[in-house]
Design an enzyme around this catalytic site. Sequence first.
Site, mmCIF file in Angstrom:
data_model
loop_
_atom_site.group_PDB
_atom_site.id
_atom_site.type_symbol
_atom_site.label_atom_id
_atom_site.label_comp_id
_atom_site.label_asym_id
_atom_site.label_seq_id
_atom_site.Cartn_x
_atom_site.Cartn_y
_atom_site.Cartn_z
ATOM 1 N N ARG A 84 1.401 1.610 8.009
ATOM 2 C CA ARG A 84 0.610 0.875 7.106
ATOM 3 C C ARG A 84 1.836 -0.043 7.019
ATOM 4 O O ARG A 84 2.711 0.095 6.076
ATOM 5 C CB ARG A 84 0.650 1.690 5.570
ATOM 6 C CG ARG A 84 -0.381 1.117 4.934
ATOM 7 C CD ARG A 84 -0.241 1.748 3.012
ATOM 8 N NE ARG A 84 0.772 1.217 2.868
ATOM 9 C CZ ARG A 84 1.305 2.266 2.781
ATOM 10 N NH1 ARG A 84 1.553 4.209 2.296
ATOM 11 N NH2 ARG A 84 2.486 2.265 1.749
ATOM 12 N N TYR B 58 10.427 3.948 -1.564
ATOM 13 C CA TYR B 58 10.398 5.468 -0.946
ATOM 14 C C TYR B 58 9.664 5.262 0.113
ATOM 15 O O TYR B 58 9.994 6.072 1.584
ATOM 16 C CB TYR B 58 8.716 5.969 -1.195
ATOM 17 C CG TYR B 58 7.662 5.723 -1.005
ATOM 18 C CD1 TYR B 58 7.092 5.222 0.098
ATOM 19 C CD2 TYR B 58 6.691 4.786 -2.095
ATOM 20 C CE1 TYR B 58 5.786 4.466 0.500
ATOM 21 C CE2 TYR B 58 5.624 4.609 -1.974
ATOM 22 C CZ TYR B 58 5.485 3.634 -0.256
ATOM 23 O OH TYR B 58 4.002 2.909 -0.180
ATOM 24 N N HIS C 44 0.722 0.562 -0.055
ATOM 25 C CA HIS C 44 -0.588 1.417 -0.321
ATOM 26 C C HIS C 44 -1.589 0.394 -0.633
ATOM 27 O O HIS C 44 -3.022 0.454 -0.484
ATOM 28 C CB HIS C 44 -0.222 2.845 -1.220
ATOM 29 C CG HIS C 44 -1.786 2.803 -1.512
ATOM 30 N ND1 HIS C 44 -2.213 3.715 -0.774
ATOM 31 C CD2 HIS C 44 -1.970 3.293 -2.343
ATOM 32 C CE1 HIS C 44 -3.445 4.702 -1.116
ATOM 33 N NE2 HIS C 44 -3.465 4.344 -2.046
#
Lengths: 388, 347
Positions: A270, A283, A274
């Site tokens: 990805r 993160y 998100h």
Amino acid sequence: MTTTNGSNEAIPTLQLLDPQGNRATTRGTKGYRDRAAALTPEDLRGMYRDMVLTRRFDEEATSLQRQGELALYAPSRGQEAAQVGSAYALRPQDFVFPSYREHGVLQVRGVDPVDRLRFFRGSDHGGWDPNEHNAGVYSVVIGAHTLHATGYAMGVQRDGTPHDKRDGTAVIAYFGDGATSQGDVNEAMVFAAVNNAPVVFFLQNNQWAISEPTIRQTKIPLYQRGAAFGLPSLRVDGNDVLAVYAATQEALERARMGEGPSFIEAYTYRMGAHTTSDDPTRYRTSEQEEEWRGRDPIDRLAAYLRAEGELDEAFEAQVKAAGDEIGAHLRTGVRALDGGAPVSTFDHVYATPHGVVSAERAWYEAYEAGDPPAQQYAIAETTQGGAR
Amino acid sequence: MTTMAERTHTTSGSAPEAASSTKTLTLGKAVNEGLRAAMRHDDKVMLMGEDIGPLGGVFRVTDGLQAEFGEQRVVDTPLAESGIVGTAIGLAMRGYRPVCEIQFDGFVFPAFNQITTQLAKMHNRTRGAVSVPVVIRIPYGGGIGAVEHHSESPEALFAHTAGLRVVSPSSPQDAYTMIQEAIACPDPVVFFEPKGRYWTKGPVDLDAPVGSATLNSAHVVRAGTDVTLVAYGPSVETAVKTADALAAEGRSAEVLDLRAVSPIDTAAVVASVRKTGRCIVIHEAPVFFGAGAEIAARVTEECFYALEAPVLRVGGFHTPYPVAKHEREYLPSVDRVLDAVDRAFAH
Ligand SMILES: Cc1ncc(C[n+]2csc(CCOP(=O)(O)OP(=O)(O)O)c2C)c(N)n1
Ligand SMILES: [Mg+2]
């Protein structure tokens, strides 16, 4: 390649194009190479076009969100090969159950780009008629739709559709690495396995479930999950559109021929956040993102096509123009979506009249008209039939 | 909007009965006959559940159906309730009419997500493009001396969810007709079967018309003038027995069988309470946030000046369903309903 769950190239992964766009000729992949070789230059350019248009859609949607025109958007950047490659293997009669990130699949399925943003605009819970495109609407409760896919496939079995690799009917469910932990996904595979249902479980392992790396979901490579349920299972390089196409075609044909369900793990990344509400800097490292930028699925196909002499400037210009058209279509189309009159909230709650909804609707309409009746909740406008 | 055509069924079975198509059946057998009739009428109807095939279900409600209709239409599923309901949704999207059996009330919760976030909303989510005519059959309620998870009444949880219809029959005739109407309905229906009444016998007209009346309309079981007893499912029998006891005291109770908890036939309740001036709602489910609260609010709003007393509720307590040794005290009994009637008359 080193991956976030500590796995490496030793995990068997089907690859037909390496990251530089060269044909890979790994032993034992001839069947897949033959499938890819059957694609015409027009097919390959079509894939390229749909991948570029999917990315353009992503960029346009992201900027519409930034302008306050969308409540949210979930980008598919980086997953174009997994989505477009698998969707190219579908036949019109096949049925797709997407999650919320399958913009590339829906692009290939012919769902209008504006319709694909109704949900994210907050003007619709769905956006299109599933039966028009043989593609369900977005599914947000993680994993829930994989059961619908299995059930739909059980229906296909009961219809007595022909067992034929082209004219049979297959079902495909798209879901993510996070979703593999859901009970529903596991139950979907149990039901598919015992029924031998014609469904393909297409996992896009994009290595992240919001902020959680795949190591939070599994101790084993995820394609092994499918095998544990008795499903033929394969891991493919999800950034290699040819490998994805070939693997998905094989699995879909198996389903169409009545040979049961399969599992594909498309290993991808990805590249974006998100969703537009997310902050990946909290993160994950920019080094990781940088590494995966070097494995961009669109660049890979472009390099291959250029080397083959199949991608000229005129075609690139056509694709660019098509992208501009989508952009313009979105900018006007999305702004015009307003969800309809507020009273439409009462539409399609039930397929047949339901006294509570009828009464509340009648009250609301009177209230809007400035003439609310004294009683709000009591009497249904109609109850059908009567006591016997 | 779909309207369902009325239809009649011819009597099943080979026994050359007399002219009448009316038989005496238990409530459980009436559901069985209703399922059989629906499956004969429409070959898209199929049954799914745990142990419903050769065993015929733990309550034998599907007895003989797999033998008649085969394994493709009567499916012994894996032991996974979410899977049962989730695959039923997919089957419905493909044009089937699945009837799912949940083995016991307390085991519906693994499927709660599929029922509330998917089944209830699919029609709405697709702006009417997709219908999901799934029926979820749930044997529910207490009084059979069972262990934990086998005696609960979770109907309010489903009635609180828009998109679902929630019904419960109280008699063999209604069980026979309602299951067929639920199956014919294009909406999802949660069909609560009063397991404590499975063995109750009554006449069933196997040619009774099938429309949609029982999914929407309450039904006066007994006419009366002094107090309205509103009940559904297993509590209707309790209400009728209470009415008998009241008659012996010279009080006339009207018993209204709601049949449906969603929607509630408010008009029928209101018509009765305007006449009697008193209303008592009875259900096995906990009173707190139960169907009775909704009915009390509606009656208060519509019948304020006709009421002689506050609307009272008799039902379960805000405790987990008790151990079998205590369930007689927990369940709404004739005594507790009589007590409520006395309180209503004290006003
Ligand atoms: C049942 C459920 N729990 C939580 C969420 C919130 N949520 C939305 S997306 C997501 C992560 C999903 O990860 P993955 O399955 O890998 O799919 P991806 O987003 O990477 O495509 C979560 C936790 C949800 N939508 N549904
Ligand atoms: Mg993911």
